[in-house]
Design an enzyme around this catalytic site. Structure first.
Site, PDB file in Angstrom:
ATOM      1  N   TYR A   1       0.776  -1.232   0.000  1.00  0.00           N
ATOM      2  CA  TYR A   1       0.000   0.000   0.000  1.00  0.00           C
ATOM      3  C   TYR A   1       0.810   1.287   0.000  1.00  0.00           C
ATOM      4  CZ  TYR A   1      -3.940  -3.092   0.719  1.00  0.00           C
ATOM      5  OH  TYR A   1      -4.879  -4.078   0.560  1.00  0.00           O
TER       6      TYR A   1
ATOM      7  N   PHE B   1      -9.862  -5.196  11.370  1.00  0.00           N
ATOM      8  CA  PHE B   1     -11.130  -4.964  10.686  1.00  0.00           C
ATOM      9  C   PHE B   1     -11.030  -5.374   9.237  1.00  0.00           C
ATOM     10  CE2 PHE B   1      -8.687  -1.014  10.951  1.00  0.00           C
ATOM     11  CZ  PHE B   1      -8.585  -0.619   9.629  1.00  0.00           C
TER      12      PHE B   1
END
Length: 417
Positions: free
Chosen positions: A123, A417
Site C-alpha cells: 500500500y 477490521f
C-alpha cells in the site's frame, strides 16, 4: 479485457465475499463469522470489479472514528476486504479500486483512511504508511512473577459468559472509556461489539471456548459490583511426562485503573495447569512490562499494525493537537492524491492547530507517507529523517516538528477490521 467497477449491491455480496475468501486462501468460514461480516458491510461504501458475471476485485470502507493525539475522534475510512482474483493480476484492478476509494473518501469529507495490510509492501504506492505497532509476548508464567500496586487485593474477580448481553455491555462500557486515552483506538459503532466475542468452534484449533473474567469493585447496596476491567482469553490445555503445561491465549484486556489492570494480569498468571501466557496484540508501552520480574522470559516482539493515509492534509493535521508548540512549513509530495501536494504551514500546540496552504519557504520536505507514519505520534520524524525520508530545509525545524508530533502514550489499534 473490459472490467466494470461498481458499488456493491446486497444481492452480489455472496459472490463478492467468495472472491475475497479465495484471495485469502479459500478456507471455509463459519456461518457465524460470515453473518458478522455481512452485517458489518457498508454496501454504499464497498466496491467490486466485475469481468462479466465474475467478481475479480473487492474493497470496502468502514465508517470509523479514530482517536488522534489530543483525544479527538476523527472520521476515518477503514479500508478493508481488499482483494484481486489471481486470474486478474497486473491489470490495474487494485489501482483502480484504490483510486476510486480515495476519491470517495475525499468526497465524504473524511480526512483519513486507515487499513491493516496483509503484506506491508502493497500500500505504500497509494500513500499509506505504518503508524502503529503491536506488542506480542510469550510469557513464562512458571518463572516470571508480578509485583502489583496497592489496592489490587481490593478488586473482586468474577468469571462471566462473554457473549451474555449484560457482560458484553459492561465490557463495551469499559472499552469506550479507554478510547479517548490512546491514539489509534476505534470508537466501536453498533454491531462491532460482536467482533470481540466472535468464537466459532471451527476456529478454536484445540483451545477452550472463549472465556471472560470481570474485575469489579463493590458498590454499596448492590449485589453486583461496578465493572472496572475485563479480560477475554482462551486456554490451550497441554500435558507432557512432567505434567501440565497449558497456555493462556489472551484476546483482549482493558481496565480503568492500575489496580484492576494488575488484578486481571495476576489472574491470568495464576490459572491452574498453565505455564505460558501468549499475547498477540498489546500496546508497545503496555504496563505489564513494568510488573514482571524478568522481561527476558516474556519474549516481547513487535509487528506493524495500523497503516494511515492522510486524504486531506490540512484537515487531518488540524484535527489533532501537538505535544509542544509547532510552526513549520511542510513541502508535501503526493502523486496519487495531487490535491495534497505543495506547501502547508502547520501552527499548533496542546490546545489546537491550524494548517493552511502557503507560499512561504519550506522548512521540511517529505511525502504524504511520512506524515501518515508520524500522524498518531508513534513514529518520529527524526527517525524518518535518519532513513533519508524527511529532508530538513530550515535548521531546527526537524526537532521542533518531531517533538510536537509525539504522543505521551503509544498509539495502538486494539483489533483488526
Amino acid at each position: 479485457m473490459t472490467t466494470d467497477l461498481r458499488v456493491l449491491s446486497p444481492d452480489d455480496w455472496d459472490k463478492w465475499y467468495r472472491t475475497l475468501m479465495l484471495a485469502f486462501g479459500g478456507a471455509e468460514e463459519s456461518a457465524e463469522e460470515r453473518d458478522l461480516w455481512n452485517g458489518l458491510t457498508e454496501f454504499d461504501r464497498s466496491i467490486g470489479v466485475w469481468d462479466g458475471d465474475a467478481c475479480v476485485g473487492t474493497a470496502g470502507a468502514f465508517s470509523f472514528r479514530v482517536t488522534v493525539p489530543g483525544g479527538a475522534l476523527v472520521p476515518a475510512a477503514g479500508i478493508t476486504m481488499v482483494s484481486v482474483a489471481a486470474t486478474h493480476r497486473r491489470r490495474g484492478v487494485l489501482t483502480s479500486m484504490m483510486r476510486r476509494q480515495l476519491d470517495d473518501v475525499r468526497s465524504w469529507g473524511e480526512p483519513l483512511a486507515v487499513l491493516t495490510a496483509s503484506e506491508p509492501m502493497i500500500y505504500g504506492r497509494f500513500g499509506y504508511e505504518n503508524a502503529t505497532q503491536q506488542l506480542r509476548a510469550e510469557i513464562d508464567t512458571a518463572r516470571v512473577r508480578l509485583t502489583v500496586p496497592p489496592g489490587t487485593d481490593d478488586v473482586r474477580l468474577r468469571l462471566a459468559e462473554p457473549g451474555a448481553d449484560a457482560v458484553r455491555d459492561a465490557c463495551e462500557a469499559v472499552y469506550a472509556r479507554q478510547v479517548a486515552t490512546r491514539p489509534g483506538m476505534l470508537a466501536r459503532r453498533p454491531g462491532w461489539e460482536r467482533l470481540p466475542v466472535l468464537d466459532p468452534e471451527s476456529e478454536r484449533k484445540g483451545t477452550s471456548p472463549l472465556q471472560c473474567v470481570l474485575a469489579e469493585r463493590d458498590v454499596a447496596g448492590e449485589e453486583r459490583g461496578e465493572v472496572a476491567g475485563y479480560a477475554r482469553y482462551f486456554i490451550r490445555p497441554e500435558w507432557d511426562t512432567a505434567g501440565p503445561k497449558g497456555t493462556i491465549e489472551l484476546r483482549d484486556l482493558e481496565a480503568v485503573d492500575p489496580a484492576a489492570y494488575a488484578a486481571l494480569w495476576r489472574f491470568l498468571f495464576d490459572i491452574d495447569l498453565t505455564s505460558t501466557l501468549k499475547t498477540h496484540n498489546r500496546p508497545v508501552d503496555d504496563a505489564w512490562q513494568h510488573l514482571v520480574s524478568d522481561i527476558r522470559r516474556c519474549g516481547p516482539a513487535l509487528r506493524d499494525s495500523l497503516y494511515v493515509r492522510l486524504v486531506d492534509v490540512g484537515a487531518a493535521l488540524e484535527a489533532r493537537t501537538y505535544h509542544t508548540p509547532v510552526d513549520v512549513v511542510f513541502e508535501v509530495e503526493d502523486t496519487f492524491c495531487p490535491w495534497n501536494e505543495g506547501r502547508w504551514r502547520l501552527t499548533g500546540d496542546a490546545k489546537g492547530a491550524s494548517c493552511r496552504r502557503t507560499t512561504d519557504a519550506a522548512d521540511l520536505a517529505l511525502s504524504v507517507r511520512e506524515l501518515g507514519a508520524a500522524y498518531l505520534g508513534g513514529v518520529s520524524l527524526t527517525s524518518l529523517a535518519a532513513a533519508g525520508r524527511v529532508r530538513e530545509v530550515r535548521q531546527g525545524a526537524l526537532a521542533e516538528a518531531s517533538t510536537g508530533f509525539s504522543s505521551v502514550v503509544a498509539p495502538w489499534l486494539p483489533h483488526g477490521f
